[in-house]
Scaffold this active site. Structure first.
Site, PDB file in Angstrom:
ATOM      1  CG  ASP A   1      -1.688  -1.453   1.413  1.00  0.00           C
ATOM      2  OD1 ASP A   1      -2.133  -1.949   0.539  1.00  0.00           O
ATOM      3  OD2 ASP A   1      -1.956  -1.625   2.557  1.00  0.00           O
TER       4      ASP A   1
ATOM      5  CD  GLU B   1      -8.721  -2.912  -0.736  1.00  0.00           C
ATOM      6  OE1 GLU B   1      -9.241  -3.028   0.397  1.00  0.00           O
ATOM      7  OE2 GLU B   1      -7.750  -3.732  -1.160  1.00  0.00           O
TER       8      GLU B   1
HETATM    9  O1  FUB Z   1      -3.110  -3.612   3.677  1.00  0.00           O
HETATM   10  C1  FUB Z   1      -4.143  -4.047   4.336  1.00  0.00           C
HETATM   11  C2  FUB Z   1      -5.340  -3.648   3.193  1.00  0.00           C
HETATM   12  O2  FUB Z   1      -5.100  -4.370   2.286  1.00  0.00           O
HETATM   13  C3  FUB Z   1      -5.117  -2.232   2.702  1.00  0.00           C
HETATM   14  O3  FUB Z   1      -5.808  -1.195   3.669  1.00  0.00           O
HETATM   15  C4  FUB Z   1      -6.070  -2.539   1.314  1.00  0.00           C
HETATM   16  O4  FUB Z   1      -6.105  -1.332   0.581  1.00  0.00           O
HETATM   17  C5  FUB Z   1      -5.449  -3.795   0.982  1.00  0.00           C
HETATM   18  O5  FUB Z   1      -4.185  -3.473   0.149  1.00  0.00           O
END
Ligand code: FUB
Length: 342
Positions: A32, A242
Site C-alpha cells: 500500500d 478500496e
Molecule cells: O494492507 C491492508 C489492506 O489491504 C489495505 O488497507 C487495502 O488497501 C489492501 O491492500
C-alpha cells in the site's frame, strides 16, 4: 543508475532498468505505498506487513499489522533507506489492531501521518499523528478523526492549498456497514448485495486548517459511466473497492482505485476534487497476490506508479512495494501497465 539511465531524453527508463518493478527493499515486507516528495527526497509510507499466524479470510483479518516504517530514497532507482518504527499501535490510545494503509501530508513545518485501525469495538476508524520529521516518530492524537470510518485514507492537497481526505473500502474495509450513515454490525461482510443498484462509493471530506479534523460531513465519490449513469454494485470490473488515490494533471482530477476482487487498478476523471468522476478505464492488470493498492506521484517532472505484489514471499499478507513509470497518452488516458512485461 548510471548504467541504466537513457541519454536520449526519453523519460521512460529502459526496459532493463534493474529497479523497475522490483521489490524496493528486502529488509521488511511492505504494501500500500503512498509516495510523496518532501524537500526533494522521495518518502514512501507503506503498510508494514508481518507474519501474524492469523488465517486468511474475506475480511482481511490476516493483515494484522502493528506499526509503520517509512522508506525513502533520493531518486527513483537510488538506495532505499528503511527508517525505524514511525508509529506503533501500542502508542495510539484509540486503536486496537490492524494498522492498514496509511498516507502522509506536510503543512507549515509539520508532517501528518494518516492511518486506519480498528478501535476496541472492532470498527475501523482513521487517525492522525504528527512529527517534525517526515520519517517520524509520529505522535498520535488521542482520538480518531471525528466522523471518520472505514480505511485507506489518502490526503490530496489541491493547487489552492486546500486538502481533502479520500477514504473507504468495502469487504474488510466495512464501508457496507455504513450504508445508512451509522455503523451497522449486521451490515454484511462484502457489499450491499444489490448488483443492479449503484455501487458503494469512496468518501471525500475537506480537512480543516488543523489538518486533524474534517471540515464537513464526508460525501460520496461518485463514479459514472460514459452515459452518466452510476457504476453498479454488480460491475466488479469497474466498481470502487478500496485504495483511493487522487492526483491532478493539468486541470483534470484523476480518481484512481482498486477493483479488489477483480484485482485491477482503475481510474476515472473529473473537473473538481469532489467529482463526479467519469470512468475511463484500467491502468494496471492484476499483479501476483490478491490485493492491489498504489499511489501515483510526480518525481522530477515524470509520473510514477508505486504499487505492491507478493514477488518475495508468494503470500498474500507478505507483500513488497515496487515502482514503475506511468505513461499518459495525448488525450489524457493512461497506458495499461502489465506487471509481467518488463
Ligand atoms: O494492507 C491492508 C489492506 O489491504 C489495505 O488497507 C487495502 O488497501 C489492501 O491492500
Amino acid at each position: 543508475l548510471a548504467q541504466t539511465a537513457r541519454q536520449d531524453g526519453d523519460p521512460t527508463p529502459p526496459a532493463n532498468a534493474r529497479y523497475l518493478s522490483q521489490p524496493l527493499t528486502s529488509e521488511i515486507f511492505t504494501a500500500d505505498p503512498s509516495a510523496h516528495v518532501f524537500n526533494g527526497r522521495i518518502y514512501i509510507y507503506p503498510s508494514h506487513d508481518i507474519e501474524s499466524g492469523v488465517p486468511d479470510d474475506d475480511l482481511g483479518t490476516q493483515y494484522a499489522m502493528r506499526d509503520y516504517r517509512v522508506l525513502s530514497m533520493d531518486r527513483i532507482g537510488g538506495k532505499v533507506t528503511v527508517h525505524p518504527v514511525a508509529l506503533d499501535v501500542k502508542d495510539v490510545p484509540w486503536a486496537s489492531k490492524q494498522m492498514w494503509a496509511p498516507d502522509a501530508a506536510y503543512k507549515n513545518g509539520t508532517y501528518y501521518l494518516y492511518f486506519p485501525a480498528r478501535d476496541p469495538q472492532g470498527v475501523f476508524r482513521i487517525g492522525v499523528a504528527t512529527s517534525k520529521s517526515p520519517t517520524g516518530p509520529f505522535k498520535a492524537e488521542p482520538e480518531a478523526i471525528r466522523g471518520s470510518f472505514s480505511m485507506d485514507p489518502q490526503v490530496f492537497t489541491d493547487s489552492d492549498g486546500q486538502s481533502y481526505m479520500y477514504f473507504g473500502g468495502i469487504w474488510g474495509g466495512q464501508l457496507q456497514r455504513w450504508a445508512n450513515g451509522s455503523y451497522d454490525p449486521n451490515g454484511g461482510d462484502t457489499d450491499l448485495k444489490q448488483d443492479d443498484k449503484p455501487a458503494l462509493s469512496a468518501k471525500i471530506a475537506r480537512l480543516d486548517g488543523s489538518m486533524k479534523q474534517f471540515a464537513e460531513t464526508p460525501r460520496d465519490v461518485q463514479i459514472l459511466d460514459q452515459a452518466g449513469k452510476p457504476i453498479l454494485g454488480g460491475d466488479h470490473a469497474r466498481r470502487f473497492f478500496e485504495g483511493s488515490w487522487t492526483f491532478k494533471r493539468g486541470d483534470t482530477y484523476y480518481f484512481t482505485y482498486s477493483t479488489g476482487d477483480t484485482h485491477m487498478l482503475a481510474y476515472a476523471t473529473g473537473t473538481t476534487p469532489y467529482g463526479p468522476f467519469t470512468f475511463r478505464g484500467h491502468f494496471m492488470k492484476p499483479v501476483q497476490g490478491w490485493t492491489t493498492h498504489h499511489s501515483v506521484t510526480q518525481v522530477g517532472g515524470k509520473w510514477y506508479l508505486f504499487y505492491h505484489d507478493t514477488q518475495r514471499s508468494g503470500k498474500n499478507y507478505l507483500r513488497n512495494v515496487k515502482v514503475t513509470p506511468l505513461t499518459f497518452n495525448a488525450d489524457g488516458t493512461i497506458q495499461m501497465i502489465d506487471p509481467f512485461v518488463r
